[in-house]
Design a protein around this motif. Structure first.
Motif, PDB file in Angstrom:
ATOM      1  N   LEU A  24       0.828  -1.203   0.000  1.00  0.00           N
ATOM      2  CA  LEU A  24       0.000   0.000   0.000  1.00  0.00           C
ATOM      3  C   LEU A  24       0.863   1.254   0.000  1.00  0.00           C
ATOM      4  N   SER A  25       1.921   1.264   0.789  1.00  0.00           N
ATOM      5  CA  SER A  25       2.813   2.431   0.824  1.00  0.00           C
ATOM      6  C   SER A  25       3.468   2.654  -0.530  1.00  0.00           C
ATOM      7  N   LEU A  26       3.961   1.575  -1.123  1.00  0.00           N
ATOM      8  CA  LEU A  26       4.609   1.689  -2.429  1.00  0.00           C
ATOM      9  C   LEU A  26       3.622   2.175  -3.484  1.00  0.00           C
ATOM     10  N   ALA A  27       2.454   1.554  -3.545  1.00  0.00           N
ATOM     11  CA  ALA A  27       1.471   1.898  -4.567  1.00  0.00           C
ATOM     12  C   ALA A  27       1.003   3.346  -4.423  1.00  0.00           C
ATOM     13  N   GLY A  28       0.755   3.779  -3.180  1.00  0.00           N
ATOM     14  CA  GLY A  28       0.301   5.142  -2.968  1.00  0.00           C
ATOM     15  C   GLY A  28       1.327   6.166  -3.412  1.00  0.00           C
ATOM     16  N   ALA A  29       2.593   5.931  -3.050  1.00  0.00           N
ATOM     17  CA  ALA A  29       3.657   6.860  -3.427  1.00  0.00           C
ATOM     18  C   ALA A  29       3.848   6.893  -4.934  1.00  0.00           C
ATOM     19  N   LEU A  30       3.881   5.730  -5.571  1.00  0.00           N
ATOM     20  CA  LEU A  30       4.078   5.663  -7.020  1.00  0.00           C
ATOM     21  C   LEU A  30       2.934   6.326  -7.775  1.00  0.00           C
ATOM     22  N   ASP A  31       1.718   6.085  -7.323  1.00  0.00           N
ATOM     23  CA  ASP A  31       0.578   6.619  -8.061  1.00  0.00           C
ATOM     24  C   ASP A  31       0.492   8.137  -7.953  1.00  0.00           C
ATOM     25  N   ALA A  32       0.943   8.701  -6.847  1.00  0.00           N
ATOM     26  CA  ALA A  32       0.985  10.158  -6.748  1.00  0.00           C
ATOM     27  C   ALA A  32       1.921  10.739  -7.806  1.00  0.00           C
ATOM     28  N   LEU A  33       3.034  10.069  -8.056  1.00  0.00           N
ATOM     29  CA  LEU A  33       3.973  10.521  -9.079  1.00  0.00           C
ATOM     30  C   LEU A  33       3.410  10.284 -10.477  1.00  0.00           C
ATOM     31  N   ARG A  34       2.830   9.116 -10.693  1.00  0.00           N
ATOM     32  CA  ARG A  34       2.260   8.792 -12.012  1.00  0.00           C
ATOM     33  C   ARG A  34       1.166   9.782 -12.397  1.00  0.00           C
ATOM     34  N   LEU A  35       0.270  10.077 -11.450  1.00  0.00           N
ATOM     35  CA  LEU A  35      -0.820  10.999 -11.744  1.00  0.00           C
ATOM     36  C   LEU A  35      -0.317  12.426 -11.944  1.00  0.00           C
ATOM     37  N   SER A  36       0.756  12.782 -11.279  1.00  0.00           N
ATOM     38  CA  SER A  36       1.358  14.098 -11.517  1.00  0.00           C
ATOM     39  C   SER A  36       1.798  14.225 -12.973  1.00  0.00           C
ATOM     40  N   ASN A  37       2.419  13.191 -13.484  1.00  0.00           N
ATOM     41  CA  ASN A  37       2.827  13.198 -14.893  1.00  0.00           C
ATOM     42  C   ASN A  37       1.616  13.272 -15.815  1.00  0.00           C
ATOM     43  N   HIS A  38       0.582  12.497 -15.485  1.00  0.00           N
ATOM     44  CA  HIS A  38      -0.627  12.458 -16.298  1.00  0.00           C
ATOM     45  C   HIS A  38      -1.308  13.829 -16.349  1.00  0.00           C
ATOM     46  N   ILE A  39      -1.409  14.477 -15.204  1.00  0.00           N
ATOM     47  CA  ILE A  39      -2.076  15.775 -15.131  1.00  0.00           C
ATOM     48  C   ILE A  39      -1.262  16.851 -15.853  1.00  0.00           C
ATOM     49  N   ALA A  40       0.060  16.807 -15.690  1.00  0.00           N
ATOM     50  CA  ALA A  40       0.916  17.806 -16.329  1.00  0.00           C
ATOM     51  C   ALA A  40       0.985  17.623 -17.843  1.00  0.00           C
ATOM     52  N   GLY A  41       0.771  16.402 -18.313  1.00  0.00           N
ATOM     53  CA  GLY A  41       0.862  16.128 -19.743  1.00  0.00           C
ATOM     54  C   GLY A  41       2.273  15.880 -20.221  1.00  0.00           C
ATOM     55  N   HIS A  42       3.213  15.863 -19.298  1.00  0.00           N
ATOM     56  CA  HIS A  42       4.599  15.517 -19.622  1.00  0.00           C
ATOM     57  C   HIS A  42       5.269  15.034 -18.342  1.00  0.00           C
ATOM     58  N   PRO A  43       6.398  14.345 -18.450  1.00  0.00           N
ATOM     59  CA  PRO A  43       7.004  13.734 -17.251  1.00  0.00           C
ATOM     60  C   PRO A  43       7.604  14.766 -16.299  1.00  0.00           C
ATOM     61  N   LEU A  44       6.978  14.904 -15.158  1.00  0.00           N
ATOM     62  CA  LEU A  44       7.563  15.682 -14.075  1.00  0.00           C
ATOM     63  C   LEU A  44       8.473  14.808 -13.218  1.00  0.00           C
ATOM     64  N   TYR A  45       8.128  13.517 -13.169  1.00  0.00           N
ATOM     65  CA  TYR A  45       8.831  12.588 -12.295  1.00  0.00           C
ATOM     66  C   TYR A  45       9.139  11.291 -13.031  1.00  0.00           C
ATOM     67  N   SER A  46      10.257  10.706 -12.649  1.00  0.00           N
ATOM     68  CA  SER A  46      10.601   9.352 -13.102  1.00  0.00           C
ATOM     69  C   SER A  46      11.012   8.559 -11.875  1.00  0.00           C
ATOM     70  N   TRP A  47      11.069   7.259 -12.016  1.00  0.00           N
ATOM     71  CA  TRP A  47      11.423   6.423 -10.867  1.00  0.00           C
ATOM     72  C   TRP A  47      11.985   5.086 -11.311  1.00  0.00           C
ATOM     73  N   THR A  48      12.737   4.480 -10.432  1.00  0.00           N
ATOM     74  CA  THR A  48      13.225   3.114 -10.621  1.00  0.00           C
ATOM     75  C   THR A  48      12.949   2.327  -9.348  1.00  0.00           C
ATOM     76  N   LEU A  49      12.738   1.034  -9.506  1.00  0.00           N
ATOM     77  CA  LEU A  49      12.549   0.131  -8.372  1.00  0.00           C
ATOM     78  C   LEU A  49      13.830  -0.667  -8.193  1.00  0.00           C
ATOM     79  N   THR A  50      14.403  -0.594  -6.998  1.00  0.00           N
ATOM     80  CA  THR A  50      15.683  -1.245  -6.745  1.00  0.00           C
ATOM     81  C   THR A  50      15.646  -1.981  -5.412  1.00  0.00           C
ATOM     82  N   ALA A  51      16.701  -2.738  -5.185  1.00  0.00           N
ATOM     83  CA  ALA A  51      16.916  -3.395  -3.887  1.00  0.00           C
ATOM     84  C   ALA A  51      18.369  -3.812  -3.844  1.00  0.00           C
TER      85      ALA A  51
END
Length: 327
Positions: A24-51
């Motif tokens: 839930l924590s991961l999904a919530g954080a990622l979706d806030a970034l994804r929707l920011s990009n969607h609303i802006a119409g261009h990439p404001l944020y990018s991300w990678t998943l690592t360990a």
């Protein structure tokens, strides 16, 4: 105002997933970034998943993610987001701890979601700093890292270190970050897209009020329960608790029976044993130290009460936990 950095490149987030992380924590954080990009119409944020070691990471819910890679070399304007969940005290490798210390020395912002404050504490990044953690882990981290100024807030920011309490608190922290970059109005639009009607701040408590938790709005009952929660280590007699709220012991007994279907003594014992179980599962404290921290005068009395509630002894509980990790 849509602000980006590094010559117009999207702001980059490095998500580091620990074993048994909170989905839930991961999904919530990622979706806030994804929707920011969607609303802006261009990439404001990018991300990678690592360990540590790359490959895959499996969360507490059993979902396994294929990762983008190993722990990377970051840039100063990146943000590291550490995502953990259950069994956090055994989740971080020495290599991860060393990597976090190096990145912190390079002034890279680091956020810890859910129980990740414990890992930041292991790395020494919270000494003398304000931080928060999921309420269930509050006492465990307090015992393990006494130099942390621990809050019960939804999220806490102290310099370059950010911590959130897990669950939907990850959304609140991420929306705060988005607001810092893009403005409050933009963050509000993101929240609307998430059907998130009330953005909480670092002044909001992560737990419901006592009346909301117990489903009863009775000021005296709430006051007694609050007093019980604050005196786990040195329990107060029901007669004194009753006197403090202007009631007789018999009136208090009737109040607990009516609304909670148990005696004050029984309710108090359940609070203490719940605290004891959390410490047992989340810390390396000795059984006797846990007993004393939860108001029991002897390990034998503690063990007897623990068995009555959980049908096992503290020693077997901890042994079973170790067996589960080893398997």
């Amino acid at each position: 105002m849509l602000d980006t950095v590094r010559d117009g490149n999207p702001r980059h987030f490095v998500f580091v997933l620990l074993p048994n992380f909170s989905l839930l924590s991961l999904a919530g954080a990622l979706d806030a970034l994804r929707l920011s990009n969607h609303i802006a119409g261009h990439p404001l944020y990018s991300w990678t998943l690592t360990a540590d070691g790359g490959g895959t990471a499996t969360g507490a819910a059993g979902a396994t993610f294929v990762l983008d890679g190993d722990l990377p070399q970051t840039h100063r304007d990146d943000t590291i987001v550490l995502v953990s969940g259950v069994d956090v005290k055994n989740a971080a490798s020495k290599r991860l701890i060393a990597w976090l210390r190096r990145e912190a020395r390079n002034a890279v912002p680091i956020a810890g979601l859910c129980t990740a404050a414990h890992v930041l504490g292991q790395a020494g990044l919270l000494d003398g700093k304000r931080a928060t953690i999921h309420w269930e882990n509050y006492n465990g981290i307090l015992e393990a890292f006494p130099d942390i100024e621990l809050t019960r807030s939804v999220y806490t920011i102290d310099g370059k270190i950010m911590t959130s309490a897990g669950g939907t608190a990850a959304i609140d922290l991420m929306l705060h970050i988005v607001a810092q970059h893009q403005g409050d109005a933009f963050a509000g639009i993101v929240a609307d897209q998430m059907i998130y009607s009330s953005i909480r701040t670092d002044r909001d408590s992560q737990r419901l009020s006592i009346p909301a938790r117990i489903g009863v709005r009775h000021p005296r009952l709430s006051a007694v329960i609050e007093a019980m929660e604050e005196t786990i280590e040195e329990p107060v007699s029901p007669s004194l608790l009753a006197a403090d709220v202007g009631m007789s012991t018999r009136q208090l007994e009737r109040l607990f029976r009516r609304y909670l279907n148990r005696s004050p003594k029984r309710y108090y014992m359940e609070l203490r044993l719940t605290r004891a179980r959390n410490l047992l599962m989340q810390t390396d404290m000795s059984i006797i130290d846990i007993a004393l921290a939860c108001g029991f005068t002897s390990p034998s009395h503690f063990s007897k009460c623990y068995r009555a509630m959980y049908q096992t002894t503290p020693y077997r509980e901890r042994g079973a936990q170790g067996s589960t990790k080893a398997s």
